[in-house]
Write a protein that holds these residues in place. Structure first.
Motif, mmCIF file in Angstrom:
data_model
loop_
_atom_site.group_PDB
_atom_site.id
_atom_site.type_symbol
_atom_site.label_atom_id
_atom_site.label_comp_id
_atom_site.label_asym_id
_atom_site.label_seq_id
_atom_site.Cartn_x
_atom_site.Cartn_y
_atom_site.Cartn_z
ATOM 1 N N ASN A 44 40.653 33.007 43.783
ATOM 2 C CA ASN A 44 41.051 32.693 45.163
ATOM 3 C C ASN A 44 42.389 33.320 45.550
ATOM 4 O O ASN A 44 42.891 33.063 46.639
ATOM 5 C CB ASN A 44 41.160 31.170 45.346
ATOM 6 C CG ASN A 44 39.798 30.505 45.219
ATOM 7 O OD1 ASN A 44 38.892 30.809 45.979
ATOM 8 N ND2 ASN A 44 39.649 29.629 44.232
ATOM 9 N N ASN A 45 42.984 34.084 44.632
ATOM 10 C CA ASN A 45 44.331 34.615 44.870
ATOM 11 C C ASN A 45 44.308 36.153 44.874
ATOM 12 O O ASN A 45 44.298 36.801 43.828
ATOM 13 C CB ASN A 45 45.252 34.093 43.745
ATOM 14 C CG ASN A 45 46.676 34.589 43.890
ATOM 15 O OD1 ASN A 45 46.937 35.589 44.565
ATOM 16 N ND2 ASN A 45 47.597 33.897 43.241
ATOM 17 N N PRO A 46 44.300 36.761 46.092
ATOM 18 C CA PRO A 46 44.193 38.221 46.189
ATOM 19 C C PRO A 46 45.279 38.968 45.424
ATOM 20 O O PRO A 46 45.011 40.030 44.838
ATOM 21 C CB PRO A 46 44.325 38.484 47.704
ATOM 22 C CG PRO A 46 43.966 37.193 48.360
ATOM 23 C CD PRO A 46 44.363 36.101 47.415
ATOM 24 N N THR A 47 46.489 38.416 45.391
ATOM 25 C CA THR A 47 47.568 39.114 44.676
ATOM 26 C C THR A 47 47.263 39.153 43.179
ATOM 27 O O THR A 47 47.464 40.176 42.512
ATOM 28 C CB THR A 47 48.913 38.387 44.908
ATOM 29 O OG1 THR A 47 49.037 38.132 46.294
ATOM 30 C CG2 THR A 47 50.085 39.202 44.425
ATOM 31 N N ALA A 48 46.749 38.037 42.666
ATOM 32 C CA ALA A 48 46.399 37.979 41.238
ATOM 33 C C ALA A 48 45.226 38.913 40.941
ATOM 34 O O ALA A 48 45.204 39.599 39.910
ATOM 35 C CB ALA A 48 46.056 36.539 40.851
ATOM 36 N N PHE A 96 43.169 44.807 38.647
ATOM 37 C CA PHE A 96 42.841 46.227 38.824
ATOM 38 C C PHE A 96 43.980 47.119 38.315
ATOM 39 O O PHE A 96 43.744 48.143 37.675
ATOM 40 C CB PHE A 96 42.551 46.528 40.302
ATOM 41 C CG PHE A 96 41.221 45.996 40.752
ATOM 42 C CD1 PHE A 96 40.062 46.733 40.543
ATOM 43 C CD2 PHE A 96 41.113 44.757 41.368
ATOM 44 C CE1 PHE A 96 38.828 46.252 40.944
ATOM 45 C CE2 PHE A 96 39.884 44.259 41.782
ATOM 46 C CZ PHE A 96 38.737 45.007 41.572
ATOM 47 N N GLN A 97 45.223 46.677 38.615
ATOM 48 C CA GLN A 97 46.380 47.470 38.167
ATOM 49 C C GLN A 97 46.448 47.503 36.648
ATOM 50 O O GLN A 97 46.646 48.548 36.044
ATOM 51 C CB GLN A 97 47.671 46.873 38.717
ATOM 52 C CG GLN A 97 47.969 47.338 40.132
ATOM 53 C CD GLN A 97 48.881 46.358 40.877
ATOM 54 O OE1 GLN A 97 49.430 45.441 40.275
ATOM 55 N NE2 GLN A 97 49.017 46.565 42.162
ATOM 56 N N VAL A 120 34.566 34.803 50.180
ATOM 57 C CA VAL A 120 34.894 35.511 48.930
ATOM 58 C C VAL A 120 35.613 36.822 49.240
ATOM 59 O O VAL A 120 35.134 37.627 50.048
ATOM 60 C CB VAL A 120 33.618 35.797 48.095
ATOM 61 C CG1 VAL A 120 33.953 36.638 46.873
ATOM 62 C CG2 VAL A 120 32.947 34.494 47.695
ATOM 63 N N SER A 121 36.734 37.034 48.607
ATOM 64 C CA SER A 121 37.557 38.212 48.881
ATOM 65 C C SER A 121 36.790 39.504 48.585
ATOM 66 O O SER A 121 36.163 39.637 47.537
ATOM 67 C CB SER A 121 38.814 38.165 48.005
ATOM 68 O OG SER A 121 39.460 39.424 48.056
ATOM 69 N N GLY A 151 36.974 29.256 40.296
ATOM 70 C CA GLY A 151 36.456 30.477 39.669
ATOM 71 C C GLY A 151 37.561 31.366 39.114
ATOM 72 O O GLY A 151 38.661 31.425 39.651
ATOM 73 N N ILE A 152 37.229 32.031 38.021
ATOM 74 C CA ILE A 152 38.162 32.996 37.400
ATOM 75 C C ILE A 152 37.477 34.356 37.372
ATOM 76 O O ILE A 152 36.384 34.488 36.796
ATOM 77 C CB ILE A 152 38.533 32.563 35.958
ATOM 78 C CG1 ILE A 152 39.231 31.190 35.964
ATOM 79 C CG2 ILE A 152 39.399 33.612 35.276
ATOM 80 C CD1 ILE A 152 39.524 30.642 34.564
#
Ligand code: TXA
Ligand code: MG
Length: 323
Positions: free
Chosen positions: A38-42, A47-48, A101-102, A132-133
């Motif tokens: 649920n956390n776009p920054t995380a 990906f990084q 969902v992002s 969710g993870i």
């Protein structure tokens, strides 16, 4: 290698996830690189850390079948049947995503990949975390998936807050992925659960997108993946000795056969199991060992073209692909 990140403290791992950090977690297949779905920054951190292209979607891991509706919509009966039968376990379902969902998770697609992994520590982590993870395999993009906490530490020790240590993964290769959004359920990635097993539960024939007329698609059209840095070659059993004996190239060998006593060249020869489950369990650890030897090439004896080996053959073909 940053072993100091390795822990068995589930509560600490859940706290890290809640505060937007990355936590590697064990599953029955391979280790995942976890972040709060649920956390776009995380999610971006995943990906990084992996160096993964942003259009490659991530699997969302959940703890309970009932959570499916939090992430997916238009869920067909087949999904409930498969979830009931195979979860927790090495099967990922592709379904229509819920609007919230992002797109970072789904690579901009309207579908989402979901599974309940079968590992007691990670089930506990998911329970404590409460949602969710996301979790791709915890390796650098295109490289060998990790099947132990030490493998993760070697690849991503600097990028994660913690690595939850659940020992060696039981299955050893990634989950089977089945797409349930098309007219016919189709296996998109081979894994420990076969199309036949899925078909038995659904009461229909299930196709594999990589299969044509029951033939296993061979190298060439595969993207390189699960790949050692050392050039890797799949070799027919009959040609193995000739390849090993090439005096111009140092090599290491994974073979079903014992090292011939007459072999003149110096090579690292590992005799591997003829049991496909054991072979899969050991595969990525073996590939890492051979890669670390830094010979000119890794020669892998081709397993038999039999159903029990097709997921392994798929991974070996990708490991040996130069595309
Ligand atoms: O066993 C596994 O599946 C492991 C453990 C950690 O759960 N995870 C794993 O994740 O292998 P990853 O990211 O390495 O592979 C996930 C695969 C990718 O090939 C991705 O393209 C596909 O799942 N995928 C994810 N979401 C998808 C979607 N919406 N549609 C089609 N494919 C999807
Ligand atoms: Mg992967």
């Amino acid at each position: 290698m940053l072993n100091n990140k390795i822990t068995s403290d589930v509560t600490l791992a859940a706290t890290y996830l809640k505060t937007g950090n990355l936590v590697a977690f064990p599953t029955e297949t391979v280790y995942g690189l976890g972040a709060d779905a649920n956390n776009p920054t995380a999610i971006l951190k995943v990906f990084q850390a992996k160096g993964r292209p942003s259009d490659h979607p991530l699997i969302v891991h959940i703890a309970q079948v009932e959570q499916l509706t939090d992430w997916a919509q238009n869920i067909p009966t087949t999904a409930w049947q498969l979830a009931q039968h195979f979860w927790p376990g090495p099967l990922t379902l592709i379904l229509d995503k819920q609007p919230h969902v992002s797109p970072l998770i789904t690579g901009g697609q309207a579908t989402i990949a979901i599974r309940i992994p079968n590992h007691p520590l990670t089930l506990e982590l998911l329970q404590q975390f409460g949602s969710g993870i996301v979790g791709p395999s915890a390796n650098k993009y295109g490289r060998i998936s990790p099947t132990s906490a030490a493998h993760v530490a070697a690849d991503l020790g600097a990028e994660v807050a913690a690595i939850l240590d659940g020992g060696m993964c039981d299955v050893g290769i990634e989950s089977t992925i089945i797409n349930l959004t098309a007219a016919e359920p189709t296996v998109m990635r081979l894994g420990a659960i076969s199309a036949k097993q899925i078909g038995k539960v659904l009461g229909c024939a299930v196709k594999t997108s990589q299969q044509q007329d029951n033939q296993i698609r061979t190298s060439g059209s595969h993207l390189s993946h699960y790949a050692p840095r050392t050039p890797t070659i799949l070799v027919d059993p009959k040609q193995l000795l000739a390849q090993v004996s090439d005096p111009n190239r140092s090599c290491s060998v994974l073979s079903f056969q014992a090292k011939p006593t007459s072999l003149a060249v110096n090579c690292y020869w590992q005799t591997v199991s003829m049991d496909p489950a054991q072979y899969a369990h050991d595969l990525y650890a073996n590939l890492r060992t051979h890669d670390n030897l830094a010979t000119s090439q890794i020669l892998i004896e081709k397993p038999p073209q039999q159903e029990a080996w097709i997921a392994i053959l798929d991974r070996l073909t990708r490991a040996a692909s130069k595309d």
